[in-house]
Scaffold this motif. Structure first.
Motif, PDB file in Angstrom:
ATOM      1  N   VAL A  86       0.878  -1.164   0.000  1.00 44.58           N
ATOM      2  CA  VAL A  86       0.000   0.000   0.000  1.00 44.58           C
ATOM      3  C   VAL A  86       0.918   1.217   0.000  1.00 44.58           C
ATOM      4  CG1 VAL A  86      -1.810   1.273   1.212  1.00 44.58           C
ATOM      5  CG2 VAL A  86      -1.843  -1.245   1.176  1.00 44.58           C
ATOM      6  N   VAL A  87       0.817   2.006  -1.069  1.00 44.34           N
ATOM      7  CA  VAL A  87       1.766   3.087  -1.331  1.00 44.34           C
ATOM      8  C   VAL A  87       1.035   4.431  -1.281  1.00 44.34           C
ATOM      9  CG1 VAL A  87       3.394   4.005  -3.043  1.00 44.34           C
ATOM     10  CG2 VAL A  87       3.065   1.518  -2.836  1.00 44.34           C
ATOM     11  N   PRO A  88       1.600   5.398  -0.569  1.00 47.40           N
ATOM     12  CA  PRO A  88       0.981   6.734  -0.583  1.00 47.40           C
ATOM     13  C   PRO A  88       0.917   7.283  -2.008  1.00 47.40           C
ATOM     14  CG  PRO A  88       2.574   6.578   1.194  1.00 47.40           C
ATOM     15  CD  PRO A  88       2.745   5.340   0.343  1.00 47.40           C
ATOM     16  N   ILE A  89      -0.208   7.880  -2.349  1.00 48.17           N
ATOM     17  CA  ILE A  89      -0.404   8.406  -3.704  1.00 48.17           C
ATOM     18  C   ILE A  89       0.644   9.463  -4.037  1.00 48.17           C
ATOM     19  CG2 ILE A  89      -2.089  10.202  -3.112  1.00 48.17           C
ATOM     20  CD1 ILE A  89      -2.289   7.951  -6.209  1.00 48.17           C
ATOM     21  N   ALA A  90       1.136  10.186  -3.044  1.00 49.19           N
ATOM     22  CA  ALA A  90       2.171  11.199  -3.300  1.00 49.19           C
ATOM     23  C   ALA A  90       3.428  10.560  -3.882  1.00 49.19           C
ATOM     24  CB  ALA A  90       2.508  11.956  -2.018  1.00 49.19           C
ATOM     25  N   PHE A  91       3.779   9.344  -3.438  1.00 50.31           N
ATOM     26  CA  PHE A  91       4.946   8.645  -3.983  1.00 50.31           C
ATOM     27  C   PHE A  91       4.721   8.309  -5.454  1.00 50.31           C
ATOM     28  CE2 PHE A  91       6.387   6.428   0.260  1.00 50.31           C
ATOM     29  CZ  PHE A  91       6.418   7.655   0.891  1.00 50.31           C
ATOM     30  N   VAL A  92       3.507   7.859  -5.758  1.00 53.24           N
ATOM     31  CA  VAL A  92       3.168   7.471  -7.126  1.00 53.24           C
ATOM     32  C   VAL A  92       3.173   8.701  -8.030  1.00 53.24           C
ATOM     33  CG1 VAL A  92       1.418   6.400  -8.592  1.00 53.24           C
ATOM     34  CG2 VAL A  92       1.848   5.495  -6.292  1.00 53.24           C
ATOM     35  N   ARG A  93       2.600   9.792  -7.558  1.00 54.20           N
ATOM     36  CA  ARG A  93       2.562  11.018  -8.364  1.00 54.20           C
ATOM     37  C   ARG A  93       3.971  11.517  -8.669  1.00 54.20           C
ATOM     38  NH1 ARG A  93      -2.380  13.346  -5.031  1.00 54.20           N
ATOM     39  NH2 ARG A  93      -4.062  12.487  -6.302  1.00 54.20           N
ATOM     40  N   ALA A  94       4.878  11.395  -7.706  1.00 55.74           N
ATOM     41  CA  ALA A  94       6.260  11.826  -7.938  1.00 55.74           C
ATOM     42  C   ALA A  94       6.887  11.014  -9.070  1.00 55.74           C
ATOM     43  CB  ALA A  94       7.087  11.688  -6.659  1.00 55.74           C
ATOM     44  N   LEU A  95       6.594   9.715  -9.125  1.00 59.14           N
ATOM     45  CA  LEU A  95       7.121   8.885 -10.215  1.00 59.14           C
ATOM     46  C   LEU A  95       6.450   9.221 -11.541  1.00 59.14           C
ATOM     47  CD1 LEU A  95       7.458   5.365  -8.557  1.00 59.14           C
ATOM     48  CD2 LEU A  95       9.260   7.040  -9.013  1.00 59.14           C
ATOM     49  N   ARG A  96       5.154   9.472 -11.512  1.00 53.38           N
ATOM     50  CA  ARG A  96       4.430   9.808 -12.745  1.00 53.38           C
ATOM     51  C   ARG A  96       4.953  11.096 -13.370  1.00 53.38           C
ATOM     52  NH1 ARG A  96      -1.431   8.844 -10.323  1.00 53.38           N
ATOM     53  NH2 ARG A  96      -1.510   6.568 -10.417  1.00 53.38           N
ATOM     54  N   ALA A  97       5.513  11.966 -12.557  1.00 53.50           N
ATOM     55  CA  ALA A  97       6.048  13.232 -13.068  1.00 53.50           C
ATOM     56  C   ALA A  97       7.242  12.996 -13.994  1.00 53.50           C
ATOM     57  CB  ALA A  97       6.447  14.143 -11.912  1.00 53.50           C
ATOM     58  N   ARG A  98       7.857  11.811 -13.883  1.00 57.82           N
ATOM     59  CA  ARG A  98       8.973  11.431 -14.758  1.00 57.82           C
ATOM     60  C   ARG A  98       8.513  10.224 -15.575  1.00 57.82           C
ATOM     61  NH1 ARG A  98      11.176  11.413  -9.680  1.00 57.82           N
ATOM     62  NH2 ARG A  98      11.716   9.239  -9.867  1.00 57.82           N
ATOM     63  N   ARG A  99       8.033  10.470 -16.766  1.00 60.29           N
ATOM     64  CA  ARG A  99       7.496   9.392 -17.605  1.00 60.29           C
ATOM     65  C   ARG A  99       8.441   8.202 -17.706  1.00 60.29           C
ATOM     66  NH1 ARG A  99       3.776  10.740 -22.456  1.00 60.29           N
ATOM     67  NH2 ARG A  99       2.376  12.159 -21.401  1.00 60.29           N
ATOM     68  N   GLY A 100       7.854   7.021 -17.684  1.00 59.59           N
ATOM     69  CA  GLY A 100       8.631   5.807 -17.857  1.00 59.59           C
ATOM     70  C   GLY A 100       9.383   5.368 -16.613  1.00 59.59           C
ATOM     71  N   SER A 101       9.059   5.940 -15.459  1.00 62.21           N
ATOM     72  CA  SER A 101       9.749   5.570 -14.217  1.00 62.21           C
ATOM     73  C   SER A 101       9.364   4.167 -13.768  1.00 62.21           C
ATOM     74  CB  SER A 101       9.400   6.549 -13.091  1.00 62.21           C
ATOM     75  OG  SER A 101       9.929   7.811 -13.338  1.00 62.21           O
ATOM     76  N   LEU A 102      10.308   3.494 -13.173  1.00 61.58           N
ATOM     77  CA  LEU A 102      10.051   2.186 -12.574  1.00 61.58           C
ATOM     78  C   LEU A 102       9.166   2.372 -11.347  1.00 61.58           C
ATOM     79  CD1 LEU A 102      10.697  -0.872 -12.518  1.00 61.58           C
ATOM     80  CD2 LEU A 102      12.680  -0.304 -11.080  1.00 61.58           C
ATOM     81  N   ASP A 103       8.205   1.493 -11.163  1.00 62.74           N
ATOM     82  CA  ASP A 103       7.298   1.515 -10.015  1.00 62.74           C
ATOM     83  C   ASP A 103       8.078   1.009  -8.794  1.00 62.74           C
ATOM     84  OD1 ASP A 103       4.967   1.752  -8.543  1.00 62.74           O
ATOM     85  OD2 ASP A 103       3.938   0.068  -9.502  1.00 62.74           O
ATOM     86  N   ALA A 104       8.999   1.859  -8.299  1.00 61.71           N
ATOM     87  CA  ALA A 104       9.899   1.473  -7.206  1.00 61.71           C
ATOM     88  C   ALA A 104       9.942   2.585  -6.170  1.00 61.71           C
ATOM     89  CB  ALA A 104      11.299   1.209  -7.743  1.00 61.71           C
ATOM     90  N   TYR A 105      10.021   2.177  -4.900  1.00 57.42           N
ATOM     91  CA  TYR A 105       9.914   3.119  -3.795  1.00 57.42           C
ATOM     92  C   TYR A 105      11.027   2.901  -2.777  1.00 57.42           C
ATOM     93  CZ  TYR A 105       5.523   3.388  -6.151  1.00 57.42           C
ATOM     94  OH  TYR A 105       4.585   3.533  -7.135  1.00 57.42           O
ATOM     95  N   ALA A 106      11.730   3.979  -2.479  1.00 60.15           N
ATOM     96  CA  ALA A 106      12.790   3.930  -1.472  1.00 60.15           C
ATOM     97  C   ALA A 106      12.254   4.292  -0.086  1.00 60.15           C
ATOM     98  CB  ALA A 106      13.927   4.879  -1.852  1.00 60.15           C
TER      99      ALA A 106
END
Length: 189
Positions: A86-106
């Motif tokens: 379960v991932v905070p939407i803010a983390f996902v939005r940050a990745l979406r801002a860079r097209r083609g980003s890997l769905d990966a979270y630090a």
């Protein structure tokens, strides 16, 4: 059994591989890419039921539920793919801002869940649990479809994790407000 699929690789090479079809279910263990093994039907049933329950209860404006796709970065040479994150939407939005980003979270996530399977049971509650605790994830659930149990490790303010095992109970998430899981319903399928 988890098998190494290639020689050691850099984090950059792993991230590139993970974005290809060949890297779809590949984790990185101490710099070695390893394909996640096939799982039993019971394992798949529990993942699907848990994912549906979580999607129905988390605030979609605040979280997303990732089933067997998100990668959690432990270090530059270790990425794991939990059954559920379960991932905070803010983390996902940050990745979406860079097209083609890997769905990966630090950054730590509120909930990580894994389901016991004959092919992965030996390391899920040892290596993976320790890695998620090291990351600082808020709550780690391990579900056992045959024993019909859920063990929850909840991160305490001092960084320790306390474990509780549930059977035939309604489990309330310590990390996600309003999320409750009825194990009798979950394991009924």
């Amino acid at each position: 059994m988890v098998g190494t699929i290639a020689a050691r690789m850099t984090e950059r090479a792993y991230r590139a591989l993970a974005l290809t079809e060949a890297g779809k279910l590949v984790e990185l263990w101490d710099g070695e890419p390893r394909e996640k093994p096939a799982v039993s039907v019971e394992h798949s049933d529990v993942i699907g039921a848990l994912g549906a329950e979580l999607w129905g209860q988390v605030g979609r404006e605040a979280f997303v539920v990732r089933e067997n796709v998100a990668r959690l970065r432990i270090s530059g040479d270790q990425y794991l793919i939990p059954d559920i994150a379960v991932v905070p939407i803010a983390f996902v939005r940050a990745l979406r801002a860079r097209r083609g980003s890997l769905d990966a979270y630090a950054m730590p996530v509120p909930l990580v869940a894994g389901v016991w399977s004959p092919s992965t049971g030996g390391y899920d509650v040892t290596a993976k649990l320790a890695a998620y605790q090291q990351r600082g994830d808020g709550e780690i659930w391990h579900l056992h479809p045959y024993e019909r149990t859920l063990t929850a490790w909840v991160r305490q303010p001092d960084g320790r994790s306390e474990a509780t095992t549930y059977r035939d109970a309604v489990v309330r998430s310590a990390s996600l407000e309003g999320v409750a899981l009825d194990l009798a319903v979950l394991f009924a399928g």
